[in-house]
Design a protein around this motif. Structure first.
Motif, PDB file in Angstrom:
ATOM      1  N   THR A 185       0.809  -1.359   0.102  1.00 46.53           N
ATOM      2  CA  THR A 185       0.032  -0.093   0.169  1.00 46.53           C
ATOM      3  C   THR A 185       0.912   1.379   0.102  1.00 46.53           C
ATOM      4  O   THR A 185       0.537   2.294  -0.675  1.00 46.53           O
ATOM      5  CB  THR A 185      -0.819   0.125   1.169  1.00 46.53           C
ATOM      6  N   GLN A 186       1.771   1.254   0.876  1.00 49.72           N
ATOM      7  CA  GLN A 186       2.930   2.358   0.880  1.00 49.72           C
ATOM      8  C   GLN A 186       3.567   2.633  -0.558  1.00 49.72           C
ATOM      9  O   GLN A 186       3.327   3.526  -1.237  1.00 49.72           O
ATOM     10  CB  GLN A 186       3.821   2.404   1.763  1.00 49.72           C
ATOM     11  N   LEU A 187       3.885   1.627  -1.324  1.00 50.10           N
ATOM     12  CA  LEU A 187       4.537   1.518  -2.598  1.00 50.10           C
ATOM     13  C   LEU A 187       3.391   1.870  -3.786  1.00 50.10           C
ATOM     14  O   LEU A 187       3.959   2.365  -4.754  1.00 50.10           O
ATOM     15  CB  LEU A 187       5.068   0.374  -2.959  1.00 50.10           C
ATOM     16  N   LEU A 188       2.194   1.626  -3.252  1.00 51.56           N
ATOM     17  CA  LEU A 188       1.032   2.029  -4.397  1.00 51.56           C
ATOM     18  C   LEU A 188       1.278   3.776  -4.646  1.00 51.56           C
ATOM     19  O   LEU A 188       0.979   4.160  -5.604  1.00 51.56           O
ATOM     20  CB  LEU A 188      -0.328   1.877  -4.007  1.00 51.56           C
ATOM     21  N   ASN A 189       1.594   4.416  -3.701  1.00 54.95           N
ATOM     22  CA  ASN A 189       1.710   6.013  -3.797  1.00 54.95           C
ATOM     23  C   ASN A 189       3.144   6.159  -4.280  1.00 54.95           C
ATOM     24  O   ASN A 189       3.356   7.467  -4.488  1.00 54.95           O
ATOM     25  CB  ASN A 189       1.796   6.452  -2.396  1.00 54.95           C
ATOM     26  N   GLY A 190       3.784   5.390  -5.024  1.00 52.38           N
ATOM     27  CA  GLY A 190       4.969   5.828  -5.430  1.00 52.38           C
ATOM     28  C   GLY A 190       6.490   5.094  -4.933  1.00 52.38           C
ATOM     29  O   GLY A 190       6.363   4.248  -4.006  1.00 52.38           O
ATOM     30  N   GLU A 191       7.635   5.418  -5.517  1.00 47.45           N
ATOM     31  CA  GLU A 191       8.797   4.766  -5.103  1.00 47.45           C
ATOM     32  C   GLU A 191       9.243   5.218  -3.746  1.00 47.45           C
ATOM     33  O   GLU A 191       9.026   6.382  -3.135  1.00 47.45           O
ATOM     34  CB  GLU A 191       9.870   4.957  -6.003  1.00 47.45           C
ATOM     35  N   HIS A 192       9.881   4.480  -2.911  1.00 44.35           N
ATOM     36  CA  HIS A 192      10.339   4.814  -1.666  1.00 44.35           C
ATOM     37  C   HIS A 192      11.863   4.285  -1.195  1.00 44.35           C
ATOM     38  O   HIS A 192      12.057   3.117  -1.835  1.00 44.35           O
ATOM     39  CB  HIS A 192       9.554   4.370  -0.441  1.00 44.35           C
ATOM     40  N   THR A 193      12.546   4.917  -0.450  1.00 45.99           N
ATOM     41  CA  THR A 193      13.623   4.161  -0.284  1.00 45.99           C
ATOM     42  C   THR A 193      13.426   3.567   1.149  1.00 45.99           C
ATOM     43  O   THR A 193      12.392   3.511   1.712  1.00 45.99           O
ATOM     44  CB  THR A 193      14.942   5.559   0.360  1.00 45.99           C
ATOM     45  N   PHE A 194      14.431   2.610   1.503  1.00 48.74           N
ATOM     46  CA  PHE A 194      14.244   1.784   2.803  1.00 48.74           C
ATOM     47  C   PHE A 194      13.923   2.532   3.743  1.00 48.74           C
ATOM     48  O   PHE A 194      12.817   2.228   4.572  1.00 48.74           O
ATOM     49  CB  PHE A 194      15.443   0.921   2.674  1.00 48.74           C
ATOM     50  N   SER A 195      14.653   3.615   4.286  1.00 48.25           N
ATOM     51  CA  SER A 195      14.460   4.630   5.345  1.00 48.25           C
ATOM     52  C   SER A 195      12.858   5.208   5.410  1.00 48.25           C
ATOM     53  O   SER A 195      12.342   5.516   6.218  1.00 48.25           O
ATOM     54  CB  SER A 195      15.529   5.428   5.446  1.00 48.25           C
ATOM     55  N   GLU A 196      12.522   5.610   3.975  1.00 48.40           N
ATOM     56  CA  GLU A 196      11.227   6.158   4.118  1.00 48.40           C
ATOM     57  C   GLU A 196      10.181   5.081   4.530  1.00 48.40           C
ATOM     58  O   GLU A 196       9.255   5.622   4.914  1.00 48.40           O
ATOM     59  CB  GLU A 196      10.965   6.673   2.415  1.00 48.40           C
ATOM     60  N   LEU A 197      10.490   4.054   3.908  1.00 44.04           N
ATOM     61  CA  LEU A 197       9.414   2.846   4.090  1.00 44.04           C
ATOM     62  C   LEU A 197       9.417   2.680   5.747  1.00 44.04           C
ATOM     63  O   LEU A 197       8.399   2.652   6.351  1.00 44.04           O
ATOM     64  CB  LEU A 197       9.581   1.672   3.287  1.00 44.04           C
ATOM     65  N   GLY A 198      10.697   2.624   6.359  1.00 44.13           N
ATOM     66  CA  GLY A 198      10.647   2.443   7.526  1.00 44.13           C
ATOM     67  C   GLY A 198       9.906   3.483   8.462  1.00 44.13           C
ATOM     68  O   GLY A 198       9.231   3.296   9.606  1.00 44.13           O
ATOM     69  N   ALA A 199      10.247   4.530   8.182  1.00 43.06           N
ATOM     70  CA  ALA A 199       9.577   5.869   8.939  1.00 43.06           C
ATOM     71  C   ALA A 199       8.110   5.921   8.604  1.00 43.06           C
ATOM     72  O   ALA A 199       7.171   6.305   9.506  1.00 43.06           O
ATOM     73  CB  ALA A 199      10.203   7.031   8.082  1.00 43.06           C
ATOM     74  N   ALA A 200       7.453   5.364   7.573  1.00 39.59           N
ATOM     75  CA  ALA A 200       6.193   5.432   7.190  1.00 39.59           C
ATOM     76  C   ALA A 200       5.368   4.142   7.849  1.00 39.59           C
ATOM     77  O   ALA A 200       4.053   4.226   7.757  1.00 39.59           O
ATOM     78  CB  ALA A 200       5.902   5.482   5.663  1.00 39.59           C
ATOM     79  N   ILE A 201       6.121   3.156   8.011  1.00 39.33           N
ATOM     80  CA  ILE A 201       5.148   2.112   8.718  1.00 39.33           C
ATOM     81  C   ILE A 201       5.427   1.865  10.118  1.00 39.33           C
ATOM     82  O   ILE A 201       6.575   1.626  10.596  1.00 39.33           O
ATOM     83  CB  ILE A 201       5.678   0.724   7.856  1.00 39.33           C
ATOM     84  N   ASP A 202       4.561   2.205  10.841  1.00 43.20           N
ATOM     85  CA  ASP A 202       4.517   1.827  12.222  1.00 43.20           C
ATOM     86  C   ASP A 202       4.898   0.591  12.841  1.00 43.20           C
ATOM     87  O   ASP A 202       4.471  -0.316  12.483  1.00 43.20           O
ATOM     88  CB  ASP A 202       3.258   2.208  13.007  1.00 43.20           C
ATOM     89  N   ASP A 203       5.888   0.465  13.682  1.00 43.50           N
ATOM     90  CA  ASP A 203       6.208  -0.567  14.399  1.00 43.50           C
ATOM     91  C   ASP A 203       6.973  -1.602  13.743  1.00 43.50           C
ATOM     92  O   ASP A 203       6.999  -2.771  14.326  1.00 43.50           O
ATOM     93  CB  ASP A 203       5.092  -1.097  15.136  1.00 43.50           C
ATOM     94  N   VAL A 204       7.409  -1.587  12.362  1.00 43.81           N
ATOM     95  CA  VAL A 204       8.089  -2.614  11.781  1.00 43.81           C
ATOM     96  C   VAL A 204       9.563  -2.229  12.183  1.00 43.81           C
ATOM     97  O   VAL A 204      10.235  -1.311  11.951  1.00 43.81           O
ATOM     98  CB  VAL A 204       7.847  -2.305  10.464  1.00 43.81           C
TER      99      VAL A 204
END
Length: 142
Positions: free
Chosen positions: A39-58
């Motif tokens: 779902t996060q990637l449906l909004n476009g590309e992300h770096t690893f750290s951007e994904l980590g910051a956007a996803i709670d508790d992972v």
């Protein structure tokens, strides 16, 4: 007699191929973090750290393992960006983008029927509840 095809969800549940297919889909989407990452990637590309910051508790390890699995399944592309420091960006493949048609109804159903943070959906569930799920109303965040 209706000329409309039988919906896939109404095919014979005892049919071996249908069961195997449902198990494979559940294996990919049934992992706790996979639908969230997709779902996060449906909004476009992300770096690893951007994904980590956007996803709670992972945790970083779980995010890394999940991204590796999704890449192996052909749903996520991983690209090393040639910059200093080296960064990795993740995007969805075409196959991964097609999961939007699956993820949106899952989220809609969850908002209507499952509880989040002690708030339940608009209808009481009729079946057994998952452990740790409390009742209450789901806020509409659309």
């Amino acid at each position: 007699m209706s000329t409309e095809p039988i919906p896939l969800s109404r095919l014979d549940g005892s049919h071996e191929r249908t069961q195997r297919l449902l198990i494979e889909v559940a294996d990919v989407l049934g992992h706790k973090w996979h639908p969230i990452i997709l779902t996060q990637l449906l909004n476009g590309e992300h770096t690893f750290s951007e994904l980590g910051a956007a996803i709670d508790d992972v945790s970083n390890k779980m995010l890394s393992d999940s991204l590796s699995t999704l890449e192996a399944e052909g749903l996520v592309d991983r690209e090393v960006v040639s910059e200093k420091p080296v960064r990795v960006k993740y995007t969805l493949t075409q196959q991964g983008r097609e999961l939007e048609a699956v993820l949106d109804p899952m989220l809609r159903w969850g908002r209507e029927h499952l509880s989040v943070d002690g708030v339940e959906g608009t209808q009481k569930p009729t079946g057994p509840r998952l452990p740790g799920r409390a009742g209450g109303e789901v806020p509409d965040d659309e």
